[in-house]
Motif scaffolding. Structure first.
Motif, short mmCIF file in Angstrom:
data_model
loop_
_atom_site.label_atom_id
_atom_site.label_comp_id
_atom_site.label_asym_id
_atom_site.label_seq_id
_atom_site.Cartn_x
_atom_site.Cartn_y
_atom_site.Cartn_z
N ASN A 3 0.82 -1.21 0.00
CA ASN A 3 0.00 0.00 0.00
C ASN A 3 0.86 1.26 0.00
OD1 ASN A 3 -2.43 -1.33 -0.01
ND2 ASN A 3 -2.53 -1.47 2.22
N GLU A 4 2.18 1.11 -0.04
CA GLU A 4 3.06 2.25 -0.03
C GLU A 4 3.03 2.97 -1.37
OE1 GLU A 4 7.05 1.65 1.37
OE2 GLU A 4 6.41 -0.07 2.55
N ARG A 5 3.08 4.28 -1.29
CA ARG A 5 3.15 5.08 -2.51
C ARG A 5 4.58 5.05 -3.03
NH1 ARG A 5 0.03 10.65 -2.09
NH2 ARG A 5 1.06 10.71 -4.08
N PRO A 6 4.76 4.99 -4.34
CA PRO A 6 6.13 5.00 -4.88
C PRO A 6 6.76 6.37 -4.67
CG PRO A 6 4.52 5.10 -6.65
CD PRO A 6 3.76 4.89 -5.37
N ASP A 7 8.07 6.38 -4.45
CA ASP A 7 8.76 7.66 -4.33
C ASP A 7 9.00 8.20 -5.74
OD1 ASP A 7 10.80 6.09 -5.30
OD2 ASP A 7 12.13 6.41 -3.60
N MET A 8 9.48 9.44 -5.81
CA MET A 8 9.67 10.08 -7.11
C MET A 8 10.68 9.34 -7.97
SD MET A 8 8.44 12.36 -8.86
CE MET A 8 8.72 13.38 -10.26
N ALA A 9 11.76 8.87 -7.37
CA ALA A 9 12.77 8.14 -8.13
C ALA A 9 12.19 6.87 -8.74
CB ALA A 9 13.97 7.81 -7.25
N GLY A 10 11.38 6.15 -7.95
CA GLY A 10 10.74 4.94 -8.45
C GLY A 10 9.75 5.24 -9.57
N PHE A 11 9.00 6.32 -9.39
CA PHE A 11 8.04 6.72 -10.42
C PHE A 11 8.77 7.07 -11.71
CE2 PHE A 11 5.86 10.15 -12.66
CZ PHE A 11 4.66 9.53 -12.95
N ARG A 12 9.85 7.86 -11.60
CA ARG A 12 10.61 8.26 -12.78
C ARG A 12 11.20 7.05 -13.49
NH1 ARG A 12 16.01 11.82 -12.84
NH2 ARG A 12 16.66 9.96 -11.77
N GLU A 13 11.78 6.14 -12.72
CA GLU A 13 12.39 4.94 -13.30
C GLU A 13 11.35 4.15 -14.09
OE1 GLU A 13 14.49 0.80 -11.84
OE2 GLU A 13 14.58 2.55 -10.52
N LYS A 14 10.18 3.98 -13.50
CA LYS A 14 9.12 3.23 -14.17
C LYS A 14 8.64 3.97 -15.42
CE LYS A 14 4.59 1.18 -13.44
NZ LYS A 14 3.48 0.96 -12.52
N ALA A 15 8.45 5.29 -15.30
CA ALA A 15 7.96 6.07 -16.43
C ALA A 15 8.94 6.07 -17.59
CB ALA A 15 7.67 7.50 -15.99
N LEU A 16 10.25 6.11 -17.29
CA LEU A 16 11.25 6.18 -18.35
C LEU A 16 11.42 4.87 -19.11
CD1 LEU A 16 13.97 8.43 -16.69
CD2 LEU A 16 12.27 9.06 -18.41
N LYS A 17 10.77 3.81 -18.66
CA LYS A 17 10.80 2.55 -19.41
C LYS A 17 9.91 2.62 -20.63
CE LYS A 17 12.12 -0.34 -15.55
NZ LYS A 17 11.78 -1.40 -14.61
N ASP A 18 8.96 3.57 -20.63
CA ASP A 18 8.09 3.80 -21.79
C ASP A 18 8.90 4.59 -22.82
OD1 ASP A 18 6.35 5.07 -23.64
OD2 ASP A 18 4.70 4.99 -22.21
#
Length: 103
Positions: A3-18
């Motif tokens: 239930n933890e929200r992703p941190d900004m670094a995790g969000f960016r890493e995931k987004a940059l895979k697109d």
């Protein structure tokens, strides 16, 4: 499932895979870097946006827009040169080959 929200670094890493997001991010990278440097140099000089505007003969809102990371406005080279000159710097423009990110 966490239930933890992703941190900004995790969000960016995931987004940059697109690939589309990555291409846009890379295209804007130099603009963000330039604006961050502009802000840092102005602050290092001990100037507020209001003071910078006065030195350039413009309004604070124009400096705010020029430095904004969210602005769609592309400044003219002459504007960047004037900004740099007030701070005791010059602007250098260069071209670098694109790196194939798919390798």
């Amino acid at each position: 499932m966490s239930n933890e929200r992703p941190d900004m670094a995790g969000f960016r890493e995931k987004a940059l895979k697109d690939p589309e997001v990555r291409a846009e991010y890379d295209a804007l990278g130099s603009v963000f870097q330039m604006k961050r440097q502009m802000i840092a140099l102005r602050k290092q000089a001990g100037l507020t946006q209001e003071q910078m505007a006065e030195k350039l003969g413009t309004k604070k809102s124009n400096i705010s827009r020029l430095e904004s990371l969210n602005s769609d406005v592309s400044p003219r080279l002459a504007t960047l040169e004037d900004y740099a000159r007030v701070l005791g710097y010059s602007v250098t423009v260069g071209f670098e080959p694109e790196v194939d990110r798919q390798q």
